[in-house]
Design a protein around this motif. Structure first.
Motif, PDB file in Angstrom:
ATOM      1  N   LEU A  91      -8.902 -57.957  33.622  1.00  0.00           N
ATOM      2  CA  LEU A  91      -9.961 -58.740  32.988  1.00  0.00           C
ATOM      3  C   LEU A  91     -11.460 -57.916  33.450  1.00  0.00           C
ATOM      4  CD1 LEU A  91     -10.606 -61.271  31.650  1.00  0.00           C
ATOM      5  CD2 LEU A  91     -10.979 -62.366  33.798  1.00  0.00           C
ATOM      6  N   ARG A  92     -11.700 -57.744  34.857  1.00  0.00           N
ATOM      7  CA  ARG A  92     -13.032 -57.350  35.268  1.00  0.00           C
ATOM      8  C   ARG A  92     -13.168 -55.914  34.486  1.00  0.00           C
ATOM      9  NH1 ARG A  92     -13.969 -56.257  41.446  1.00  0.00           N
ATOM     10  NH2 ARG A  92     -12.549 -54.363  41.240  1.00  0.00           N
ATOM     11  N   PHE A  93     -12.201 -55.190  34.394  1.00  0.00           N
ATOM     12  CA  PHE A  93     -12.531 -53.770  33.733  1.00  0.00           C
ATOM     13  C   PHE A  93     -12.949 -53.867  31.957  1.00  0.00           C
ATOM     14  CE2 PHE A  93     -11.223 -49.876  31.378  1.00  0.00           C
ATOM     15  CZ  PHE A  93     -11.916 -49.032  32.365  1.00  0.00           C
ATOM     16  N   LEU A  94     -12.162 -54.909  31.696  1.00  0.00           N
ATOM     17  CA  LEU A  94     -12.324 -55.102  30.181  1.00  0.00           C
ATOM     18  C   LEU A  94     -13.769 -55.670  29.789  1.00  0.00           C
ATOM     19  CD1 LEU A  94      -8.810 -56.145  29.048  1.00  0.00           C
ATOM     20  CD2 LEU A  94     -10.207 -53.992  28.499  1.00  0.00           C
ATOM     21  N   ALA A  95     -14.053 -56.615  30.764  1.00  0.00           N
ATOM     22  CA  ALA A  95     -15.357 -57.272  30.677  1.00  0.00           C
ATOM     23  C   ALA A  95     -16.553 -56.160  30.668  1.00  0.00           C
ATOM     24  CB  ALA A  95     -15.791 -58.133  31.611  1.00  0.00           C
ATOM     25  N   ARG A  96     -16.349 -55.030  31.132  1.00  0.00           N
ATOM     26  CA  ARG A  96     -17.335 -54.030  31.187  1.00  0.00           C
ATOM     27  C   ARG A  96     -17.707 -53.538  29.709  1.00  0.00           C
ATOM     28  NH1 ARG A  96     -15.378 -50.763  36.303  1.00  0.00           N
ATOM     29  NH2 ARG A  96     -15.291 -52.299  37.782  1.00  0.00           N
ATOM     30  N   HIS A  97     -16.504 -53.523  29.001  1.00  0.00           N
ATOM     31  CA  HIS A  97     -16.404 -52.869  27.624  1.00  0.00           C
ATOM     32  C   HIS A  97     -16.573 -54.102  26.223  1.00  0.00           C
ATOM     33  CE1 HIS A  97     -15.415 -49.033  29.252  1.00  0.00           C
ATOM     34  NE2 HIS A  97     -14.935 -49.641  30.264  1.00  0.00           N
ATOM     35  N   TYR A  98     -16.046 -55.157  26.662  1.00  0.00           N
ATOM     36  CA  TYR A  98     -16.057 -56.529  25.688  1.00  0.00           C
ATOM     37  C   TYR A  98     -16.576 -57.330  26.201  1.00  0.00           C
ATOM     38  CZ  TYR A  98     -12.351 -53.080  23.525  1.00  0.00           C
ATOM     39  OH  TYR A  98     -11.844 -52.307  23.032  1.00  0.00           O
ATOM     40  N   ARG A  99     -17.075 -58.316  25.237  1.00  0.00           N
ATOM     41  CA  ARG A  99     -17.200 -59.755  25.421  1.00  0.00           C
ATOM     42  C   ARG A  99     -15.998 -60.567  25.686  1.00  0.00           C
ATOM     43  NH1 ARG A  99     -21.400 -63.322  21.903  1.00  0.00           N
ATOM     44  NH2 ARG A  99     -19.877 -63.486  20.268  1.00  0.00           N
ATOM     45  N   VAL A 100     -15.534 -60.946  26.745  1.00  0.00           N
ATOM     46  CA  VAL A 100     -14.250 -61.448  26.979  1.00  0.00           C
ATOM     47  C   VAL A 100     -14.228 -62.694  26.974  1.00  0.00           C
ATOM     48  CG1 VAL A 100     -12.311 -61.693  28.775  1.00  0.00           C
ATOM     49  CG2 VAL A 100     -13.521 -59.524  28.426  1.00  0.00           C
ATOM     50  N   HIS A 101     -13.261 -63.303  26.230  1.00  0.00           N
ATOM     51  CA  HIS A 101     -12.809 -64.922  26.047  1.00  0.00           C
ATOM     52  C   HIS A 101     -11.592 -65.073  26.682  1.00  0.00           C
ATOM     53  CE1 HIS A 101     -16.077 -65.183  23.073  1.00  0.00           C
ATOM     54  NE2 HIS A 101     -15.713 -64.091  22.701  1.00  0.00           N
ATOM     55  N   LEU A 102     -11.460 -65.786  27.926  1.00  0.00           N
ATOM     56  CA  LEU A 102     -10.216 -66.008  28.684  1.00  0.00           C
ATOM     57  C   LEU A 102      -9.729 -67.536  28.411  1.00  0.00           C
ATOM     58  CD1 LEU A 102      -8.111 -65.333  30.773  1.00  0.00           C
ATOM     59  CD2 LEU A 102      -9.754 -66.228  32.536  1.00  0.00           C
ATOM     60  N   GLY A 103      -8.209 -67.401  27.846  1.00  0.00           N
ATOM     61  CA  GLY A 103      -7.684 -68.709  27.956  1.00  0.00           C
ATOM     62  C   GLY A 103      -6.580 -68.765  28.714  1.00  0.00           C
ATOM     63  N   CYS A 104      -6.247 -69.655  29.791  1.00  0.00           N
ATOM     64  CA  CYS A 104      -5.147 -69.608  30.832  1.00  0.00           C
ATOM     65  C   CYS A 104      -4.809 -70.820  31.433  1.00  0.00           C
ATOM     66  CB  CYS A 104      -5.497 -68.581  31.819  1.00  0.00           C
ATOM     67  SG  CYS A 104      -6.768 -69.099  33.005  1.00  0.00           S
ATOM     68  N   ARG A 105      -3.652 -70.916  31.969  1.00  0.00           N
ATOM     69  CA  ARG A 105      -3.222 -72.186  32.710  1.00  0.00           C
ATOM     70  C   ARG A 105      -3.699 -72.016  34.111  1.00  0.00           C
ATOM     71  NH1 ARG A 105       0.811 -75.016  30.896  1.00  0.00           N
ATOM     72  NH2 ARG A 105       2.182 -74.420  29.248  1.00  0.00           N
ATOM     73  N   ALA A 106      -4.210 -73.051  34.664  1.00  0.00           N
ATOM     74  CA  ALA A 106      -4.798 -73.001  35.875  1.00  0.00           C
ATOM     75  C   ALA A 106      -4.883 -74.616  36.700  1.00  0.00           C
ATOM     76  CB  ALA A 106      -6.462 -72.359  35.851  1.00  0.00           C
ATOM     77  N   ASP A 107      -4.791 -74.571  38.070  1.00  0.00           N
ATOM     78  CA  ASP A 107      -4.713 -75.754  38.714  1.00  0.00           C
ATOM     79  C   ASP A 107      -6.123 -75.820  39.501  1.00  0.00           C
ATOM     80  OD1 ASP A 107      -4.359 -77.758  40.301  1.00  0.00           O
ATOM     81  OD2 ASP A 107      -2.595 -76.962  41.075  1.00  0.00           O
ATOM     82  N   PRO A 108      -6.795 -76.744  39.248  1.00  0.00           N
ATOM     83  CA  PRO A 108      -8.049 -76.692  39.716  1.00  0.00           C
ATOM     84  C   PRO A 108      -8.135 -77.207  41.303  1.00  0.00           C
ATOM     85  CG  PRO A 108      -8.034 -78.240  37.872  1.00  0.00           C
ATOM     86  CD  PRO A 108      -6.660 -77.921  38.253  1.00  0.00           C
ATOM     87  N   LEU A 109      -6.993 -77.549  41.936  1.00  0.00           N
ATOM     88  CA  LEU A 109      -6.811 -77.675  43.304  1.00  0.00           C
ATOM     89  C   LEU A 109      -6.547 -76.388  43.800  1.00  0.00           C
ATOM     90  CD1 LEU A 109      -5.059 -81.221  43.563  1.00  0.00           C
ATOM     91  CD2 LEU A 109      -7.389 -80.734  44.002  1.00  0.00           C
ATOM     92  N   ARG A 110      -5.875 -75.695  43.145  1.00  0.00           N
ATOM     93  CA  ARG A 110      -5.371 -74.205  43.614  1.00  0.00           C
ATOM     94  C   ARG A 110      -6.307 -73.236  43.442  1.00  0.00           C
ATOM     95  NH1 ARG A 110      -0.235 -71.966  41.231  1.00  0.00           N
ATOM     96  NH2 ARG A 110      -1.619 -71.426  39.777  1.00  0.00           N
ATOM     97  N   ASP A 111      -6.754 -73.107  42.389  1.00  0.00           N
ATOM     98  CA  ASP A 111      -7.712 -72.224  41.857  1.00  0.00           C
ATOM     99  C   ASP A 111      -9.107 -72.215  41.647  1.00  0.00           C
ATOM    100  OD1 ASP A 111      -5.211 -70.668  41.068  1.00  0.00           O
ATOM    101  OD2 ASP A 111      -5.099 -71.654  39.202  1.00  0.00           O
ATOM    102  N   GLY A 112      -9.418 -73.490  42.124  1.00  0.00           N
ATOM    103  CA  GLY A 112     -10.829 -74.062  41.831  1.00  0.00           C
ATOM    104  C   GLY A 112     -11.830 -73.076  42.731  1.00  0.00           C
ATOM    105  N   ALA A 113     -11.676 -72.380  43.583  1.00  0.00           N
ATOM    106  CA  ALA A 113     -12.561 -71.418  44.300  1.00  0.00           C
ATOM    107  C   ALA A 113     -13.012 -70.245  43.629  1.00  0.00           C
ATOM    108  CB  ALA A 113     -12.300 -71.270  45.867  1.00  0.00           C
ATOM    109  N   GLN A 114     -11.955 -70.039  42.603  1.00  0.00           N
ATOM    110  CA  GLN A 114     -11.820 -68.669  41.897  1.00  0.00           C
ATOM    111  C   GLN A 114     -12.499 -68.847  40.559  1.00  0.00           C
ATOM    112  OE1 GLN A 114     -11.498 -65.989  43.269  1.00  0.00           O
ATOM    113  NE2 GLN A 114     -10.685 -66.163  45.174  1.00  0.00           N
TER     114      GLN A 114
END
Length: 413
Positions: A39-62
């Motif tokens: 994701l980080r590498f592709l963001a240098r070459h494209y305008r990236v749109h991300l859809g994913c599953r995530a848990d706010p309590l576990r992943d919130g810091a990121q």
């Protein structure tokens, strides 16, 4: 669903959609870490749109770190086991609906699906997109191999799971233009088990971040004073992890500890699940053995280890563990198949042993300095990582995959 407000970024080559089963995390498991670097590498070459599953309590810091890389994001609740095996259920439907609306209002050129489950959505997306699936590994083959060695009824459950996973992998392979794998063995297996999509399989080895895994970052020692620690850093859950830990503790470490009580064995990996193998939890009662499975960061263990033992099992997570240790300037010792697919195999930067007696003998030689200076070997190991395994080098050819679909292989007839 929690869609974000689009972030204004500088112009890129175009819009790219990324679908993932979890938040790509720089501190996550091996697959999640790989997807973060993609994701980080592709963001240098494209305008990236991300859809994913995530848990706010576990992943919130990121969240903020990931959102900074993206123009727009959409988060859905995490999936259970059934949903992961049945693409399109629950939150996956939410992500697919968001992706369809995104493609209707943005000039999306290509899509990257992380894992076979997300790859199952590709067929529903509009035509004209270049579709790429990053499988990382062929999970069905891993389940099949577990089923081959487990007693009944566990074997039947593993084989059933293998069939379901293979069906999802073949469906994702049929829907994509490029199928990426971290290891050459998985490329070969995919071509064997999904011959209709054999021409799409591509090798994209994972790399390592040499700045994150740097020996120059001061780390506080997690060991007791006077201990000489042998560290196995890698996945511990599951039958393969339990087998590896049990073998190391009983066949390799126990005889060494009897001769030298200063030796200690630390098993460091992701937090153990509630249903972890009983043999694994029992190892904590063996003298000199410590389960460091709750450690959020393996770097202090690697930095102060006398020797790093590679998990004796093939796979992406094991390979990543070896690369991390090499980046930390550590001598690595592992069974040959633990180092499979790495350029360090049979080179001075890493050592291999065929069985338990040879393993014990090699450990003794390395600790005594008979095999050469550990510092010299460690510097050579880090130099090889910088030269061949840096993420920027590994991903240099990735943007080209999103330009066009591959041509089918010519028929032999």
């Amino acid at each position: 669903m929690t869609p974000s407000t689009p972030v204004q970024l500088s112009a890129r080559a175009g819009d790219l959609l990324v679908l993932a089963p979890c938040l790509p995390r720089p501190d996550g498991d091996a697959a999640s870490l790989r997807w973060f670097h993609l994701l980080r590498f592709l963001a240098r070459h494209y305008r990236v749109h991300l859809g994913c599953r995530a848990d706010p309590l576990r992943d919130g810091a990121q969240f903020s770190r990931v959102r900074a890389l993206c123009h727009e994001t959409c988060f859905a609740p995490p999936a259970g086991v059934r949903a992961r095996l049945r693409p399109g259920a629950g939150g996956d439907a939410v992500l697919l609906d968001w992706a369809m609306r995104l493609c209707a209002r943005q000039a999306v050129r290509a899509v990257l699906a992380c894992g076979a489950g997300m790859g199952g959505h590709l067929a529903a997306l509009p035509r004209g997109l270049v579709r790429v699936v990053d499988f990382v590994e062929l999970e069905s083959d891993r389940s099949r191999r577990h089923g081959a060695v487990r007693p009944w009824p566990g074997a039947a459950l593993w084989r059933r799971q293998a069939r379901r996973l293979l069906a999802a992998e073949r469906a994702a392979g049929a829907a994509c233009d490029h199928a990426l794998f971290a290891g050459a063995a998985d490329v070969a297996r995919f071509r064997l088990f999904a011959p209709e999509s054999a021409h799409k399989a591509r090798l994209l080895p994972s790399g390592i971040d040499p700045e994150h895994y740097s020996p120059h970052i001061v780390q506080r020692s997690p060991f007791q004073p006077g201990e000489r620690a042998l560290v196995m850093a890698g996945p511990l859950d599951g039958p393969a992890g339990a087998d590896a830990a049990h073998w190391l503790a009983h066949e390799v470490f126990a005889p060494l500890r009897a001769a030298d009580p200063s030796l200690a064995l630390y098993l460091v990996g992701p937090p153990l699940a509630a249903g972890a193998d009983r043999r694994l939890r029992a190892l904590a009662r063996q003298p000199g053995v410590t389960l460091g499975g709750k450690a959020a960061d393996a770097r202090p263990y690697l930095a102060h280890a006398a020797l790093v033992l590679a998990p004796p099992g093939a796979g992406h997570a094991a390979s990543m563990a070896v690369l991390a240790a090499m980046a930390m300037q550590k001598t690595v010792l592992g069974l040959p198949h633990a180092l499979a697919g790495l350029a360090c195999l049979a080179l001075p930067e890493a050592w291999a042993a065929a069985d338990a007696p040879a393993f014990r003998a090699r450990i003794g030689a390395l600790l005594s300095g008979a095999e050469g200076s550990a510092a010299t070997v460690g510097r050579a190991a880090r130099a090889r990582v910088l030269r061949e395994h840096d993420w920027n080098l590994r991903l240099a050819g990735l943007p080209a995959l999103f330009q066009a679909a591959p041509q089918p292989l010519a028929s032999a007839g």
